[in-house]
Motif scaffolding. Structure first.
Motif, PDB file in Angstrom:
ATOM      1  N   ALA A  25     -20.534 -32.111 -11.431  1.00  0.00           N
ATOM      2  CA  ALA A  25     -21.751 -32.399 -10.659  1.00  0.00           C
ATOM      3  C   ALA A  25     -22.295 -33.764 -11.088  1.00  0.00           C
ATOM      4  N   PRO A  26     -21.615 -34.834 -10.723  1.00  0.00           N
ATOM      5  CA  PRO A  26     -21.998 -36.161 -11.237  1.00  0.00           C
ATOM      6  C   PRO A  26     -23.318 -36.655 -10.663  1.00  0.00           C
ATOM      7  N   ARG A  27     -24.022 -37.492 -11.445  1.00  0.00           N
ATOM      8  CA  ARG A  27     -25.224 -38.156 -10.946  1.00  0.00           C
ATOM      9  C   ARG A  27     -24.957 -39.607 -10.585  1.00  0.00           C
ATOM     10  N   PHE A  28     -23.784 -40.126 -10.986  1.00  0.00           N
ATOM     11  CA  PHE A  28     -23.396 -41.471 -10.564  1.00  0.00           C
ATOM     12  C   PHE A  28     -21.878 -41.608 -10.649  1.00  0.00           C
ATOM     13  N   LEU A  29     -21.369 -42.668 -10.031  1.00  0.00           N
ATOM     14  CA  LEU A  29     -19.954 -43.012 -10.065  1.00  0.00           C
ATOM     15  C   LEU A  29     -19.777 -44.221 -10.967  1.00  0.00           C
ATOM     16  N   ALA A  30     -18.741 -44.207 -11.798  1.00  0.00           N
ATOM     17  CA  ALA A  30     -18.414 -45.357 -12.645  1.00  0.00           C
ATOM     18  C   ALA A  30     -17.006 -45.816 -12.321  1.00  0.00           C
ATOM     19  N   LEU A  31     -16.854 -47.104 -12.134  1.00  0.00           N
ATOM     20  CA  LEU A  31     -15.570 -47.698 -11.811  1.00  0.00           C
ATOM     21  C   LEU A  31     -15.214 -48.661 -12.932  1.00  0.00           C
ATOM     22  N   VAL A  32     -14.177 -48.326 -13.715  1.00  0.00           N
ATOM     23  CA  VAL A  32     -13.774 -49.125 -14.874  1.00  0.00           C
ATOM     24  C   VAL A  32     -12.690 -50.103 -14.439  1.00  0.00           C
ATOM     25  N   VAL A  33     -12.902 -51.384 -14.733  1.00  0.00           N
ATOM     26  CA  VAL A  33     -12.020 -52.461 -14.289  1.00  0.00           C
ATOM     27  C   VAL A  33     -11.414 -53.116 -15.535  1.00  0.00           C
ATOM     28  N   HIS A  34     -10.145 -52.845 -15.793  1.00  0.00           N
ATOM     29  CA  HIS A  34      -9.520 -53.252 -17.058  1.00  0.00           C
ATOM     30  C   HIS A  34      -9.174 -54.739 -17.094  1.00  0.00           C
ATOM     31  N   GLY A  35      -8.729 -55.182 -18.257  1.00  0.00           N
ATOM     32  CA  GLY A  35      -8.436 -56.589 -18.480  1.00  0.00           C
ATOM     33  C   GLY A  35      -6.984 -56.955 -18.286  1.00  0.00           C
ATOM     34  N   TYR A  36      -6.685 -58.210 -18.601  1.00  0.00           N
ATOM     35  CA  TYR A  36      -5.349 -58.770 -18.415  1.00  0.00           C
ATOM     36  C   TYR A  36      -4.321 -58.077 -19.305  1.00  0.00           C
ATOM     37  N   GLY A  37      -3.169 -57.760 -18.711  1.00  0.00           N
ATOM     38  CA  GLY A  37      -2.026 -57.281 -19.473  1.00  0.00           C
ATOM     39  C   GLY A  37      -2.099 -55.840 -19.928  1.00  0.00           C
ATOM     40  N   SER A 107     -13.244 -58.202 -19.872  1.00  0.00           N
ATOM     41  CA  SER A 107     -12.414 -59.400 -19.962  1.00  0.00           C
ATOM     42  C   SER A 107     -12.051 -59.907 -18.563  1.00  0.00           C
ATOM     43  N   MET A 108     -10.768 -59.942 -18.207  1.00  0.00           N
ATOM     44  CA  MET A 108     -10.385 -60.283 -16.837  1.00  0.00           C
ATOM     45  C   MET A 108     -11.090 -59.359 -15.847  1.00  0.00           C
ATOM     46  N   GLY A 109     -11.272 -58.107 -16.233  1.00  0.00           N
ATOM     47  CA  GLY A 109     -12.003 -57.169 -15.384  1.00  0.00           C
ATOM     48  C   GLY A 109     -13.443 -57.583 -15.162  1.00  0.00           C
ATOM     49  N   GLY A 110     -14.016 -58.349 -16.105  1.00  0.00           N
ATOM     50  CA  GLY A 110     -15.355 -58.880 -15.907  1.00  0.00           C
ATOM     51  C   GLY A 110     -15.388 -59.922 -14.807  1.00  0.00           C
ATOM     52  N   LEU A 111     -14.360 -60.744 -14.735  1.00  0.00           N
ATOM     53  CA  LEU A 111     -14.237 -61.729 -13.655  1.00  0.00           C
ATOM     54  C   LEU A 111     -14.099 -61.020 -12.307  1.00  0.00           C
ATOM     55  N   ILE A 112     -13.255 -59.993 -12.272  1.00  0.00           N
ATOM     56  CA  ILE A 112     -13.048 -59.224 -11.039  1.00  0.00           C
ATOM     57  C   ILE A 112     -14.350 -58.531 -10.625  1.00  0.00           C
ATOM     58  N   THR A 113     -15.057 -57.963 -11.587  1.00  0.00           N
ATOM     59  CA  THR A 113     -16.311 -57.268 -11.307  1.00  0.00           C
ATOM     60  C   THR A 113     -17.379 -58.235 -10.796  1.00  0.00           C
ATOM     61  N   ALA A 114     -17.445 -59.418 -11.404  1.00  0.00           N
ATOM     62  CA  ALA A 114     -18.406 -60.421 -10.939  1.00  0.00           C
ATOM     63  C   ALA A 114     -18.126 -60.804  -9.495  1.00  0.00           C
ATOM     64  N   ARG A 115     -16.863 -61.011  -9.182  1.00  0.00           N
ATOM     65  CA  ARG A 115     -16.501 -61.387  -7.809  1.00  0.00           C
ATOM     66  C   ARG A 115     -16.767 -60.228  -6.848  1.00  0.00           C
ATOM     67  N   TYR A 116     -16.509 -59.000  -7.293  1.00  0.00           N
ATOM     68  CA  TYR A 116     -16.818 -57.812  -6.481  1.00  0.00           C
ATOM     69  C   TYR A 116     -18.310 -57.809  -6.122  1.00  0.00           C
ATOM     70  N   ALA A 117     -19.149 -58.058  -7.109  1.00  0.00           N
ATOM     71  CA  ALA A 117     -20.594 -58.024  -6.863  1.00  0.00           C
ATOM     72  C   ALA A 117     -21.015 -59.121  -5.893  1.00  0.00           C
ATOM     73  N   GLN A 118     -20.342 -60.265  -5.936  1.00  0.00           N
ATOM     74  CA  GLN A 118     -20.649 -61.325  -4.980  1.00  0.00           C
ATOM     75  C   GLN A 118     -20.206 -60.947  -3.566  1.00  0.00           C
ATOM     76  N   ARG A 119     -19.062 -60.303  -3.451  1.00  0.00           N
ATOM     77  CA  ARG A 119     -18.550 -59.942  -2.128  1.00  0.00           C
ATOM     78  C   ARG A 119     -19.196 -58.689  -1.547  1.00  0.00           C
ATOM     79  N   TYR A 120     -19.524 -57.740  -2.402  1.00  0.00           N
ATOM     80  CA  TYR A 120     -20.039 -56.443  -1.938  1.00  0.00           C
ATOM     81  C   TYR A 120     -21.373 -56.150  -2.620  1.00  0.00           C
ATOM     82  N   GLY A 121     -22.272 -57.101  -2.549  1.00  0.00           N
ATOM     83  CA  GLY A 121     -23.499 -57.033  -3.338  1.00  0.00           C
ATOM     84  C   GLY A 121     -24.410 -55.871  -3.046  1.00  0.00           C
ATOM     85  N   ASP A 122     -24.303 -55.280  -1.845  1.00  0.00           N
ATOM     86  CA  ASP A 122     -25.182 -54.173  -1.512  1.00  0.00           C
ATOM     87  C   ASP A 122     -24.642 -52.830  -1.977  1.00  0.00           C
ATOM     88  N   GLU A 123     -23.443 -52.808  -2.574  1.00  0.00           N
ATOM     89  CA  GLU A 123     -22.824 -51.534  -2.952  1.00  0.00           C
ATOM     90  C   GLU A 123     -23.106 -51.107  -4.392  1.00  0.00           C
TER      91      GLU A 123
END
Length: 269
Positions: A25-37, A107-123
């Motif tokens: 019965a989750p109260r939120f969703l978490a999406l983990v974005v891993h790093g390089y390699g 790490s690299m996942g931080g770059l991907i997450t930052a770009r995700y937030a720029q592209r899908y900022g309302d999500e």
């Protein structure tokens, strides 16, 4: 540790392997974005912390990483990886509609997450960046200036002061232990510029975690990018003596407490 479900999705570059750590019965969703390699399986302990705090957790292996399809560690365009992460978010939201979405990028996942937030900022409802490759990261320019990229893999000792972390990383068959590939380095350089130029994410709550002894992604360079990305809702936590992987560091209990406290502050009760 929480039970794991496996999914296979159609990614931009082939089959995308996704782990899910469910919650009844989750109260939120978490999406983990891993790093390089590396791969999502290295985040089992973090997933346990998040599910214990009320999350249903999802984590893809990026194209060319872990159990996903593609030539190893070849990323020709990070926009494709961002699209893949969005596909995983859609899987999560379809299973549990209406819940807040938190992205956790390392790490690299931080770059991907930052770009995700720029592209899908309302999500997203919040971002957590750990040792993010963002801002002034000098490695791509140094490598691209060389005629041939040297075969110098990531040093396990650079990850954590806990020697068991480095030993497990070195023995992990799903981790890439070879050199970086030129198209991937070029993609890093392009996406660093894109994120720098594309503006901030407004009042989206952002937690930045960084080891003060991070030699892979030095803290001062990340600071430039994080402060540029944040629209003012930034929480910064640095850890004395910690290396690159704060979720695997000897002070991880303190790191996890910061994550839980941040989530309690920014997510609806």
């Amino acid at each position: 540790m929480p039970h794991v479900r496996e999914h296979t999705l159609d990614g931009t570059r082939g089959a995308l392997a996704v782990r899910e750590w469910p919650h009844p019965a989750p109260r939120f969703l978490a999406l983990v974005v891993h790093g390089y390699g590396e791969h999502a399986g290295r985040y089992e302990e973090l997933a346990g912390v998040l599910t214990g705090h009320g999350a249903a957790v999802y984590a893809p292996d990026h194209a060319g990483h872990g159990r996903s399809a593609g030539e190893r560690v070849l990323i020709e365009d990070f926009e494709d990886v961002v699209t893949d992460v969005h596909t995983v978010a859609e899987l999560a939201r379809t299973a549990r509609p209406g819940l807040p979405l938190v992205l956790v990028g390392h790490s690299m996942g931080g770059l991907i997450t930052a770009r995700y937030a720029q592209r899908y900022g309302d999500e997203p409802s919040a971002l957590i960046l750990s040792g993010p490759v963002i801002g002034a990261w000098e490695l791509p320019e140094r490598l691209l200036a060389l005629e041939e990229i040297p075969d110098t893999p990531v040093s396990p000792a650079a990850l954590s002061r806990d020697p068991a972390v480095g030993a497990a990383y070195a023995a992990d068959p799903l981790v890439w232990h070879g050199p970086m590939k030129r198209p991937t380095v070029e993609a890093f350089a392009r996406t660093l510029k894109t994120v720098a130029q594309d503006g901030d994410v407004g009042r989206l709550p952002l937690l930045w975690l960084h080891g003060e002894d991070d030699r892979l992604v030095p803290l001062p360079g990340s600071r430039i990018g994080v402060e540029r990305l944040s629209g003012g809702a930034l929480t910064e936590r640095t850890f004395a003596g910690a290396r690159h992987e704060v979720f695997h560091e000897t002070c991880k209990a303190e790191v996890f407490a910061e994550v839980r406290g941040f989530l309690d502050r920014v997510l609806p009760r």
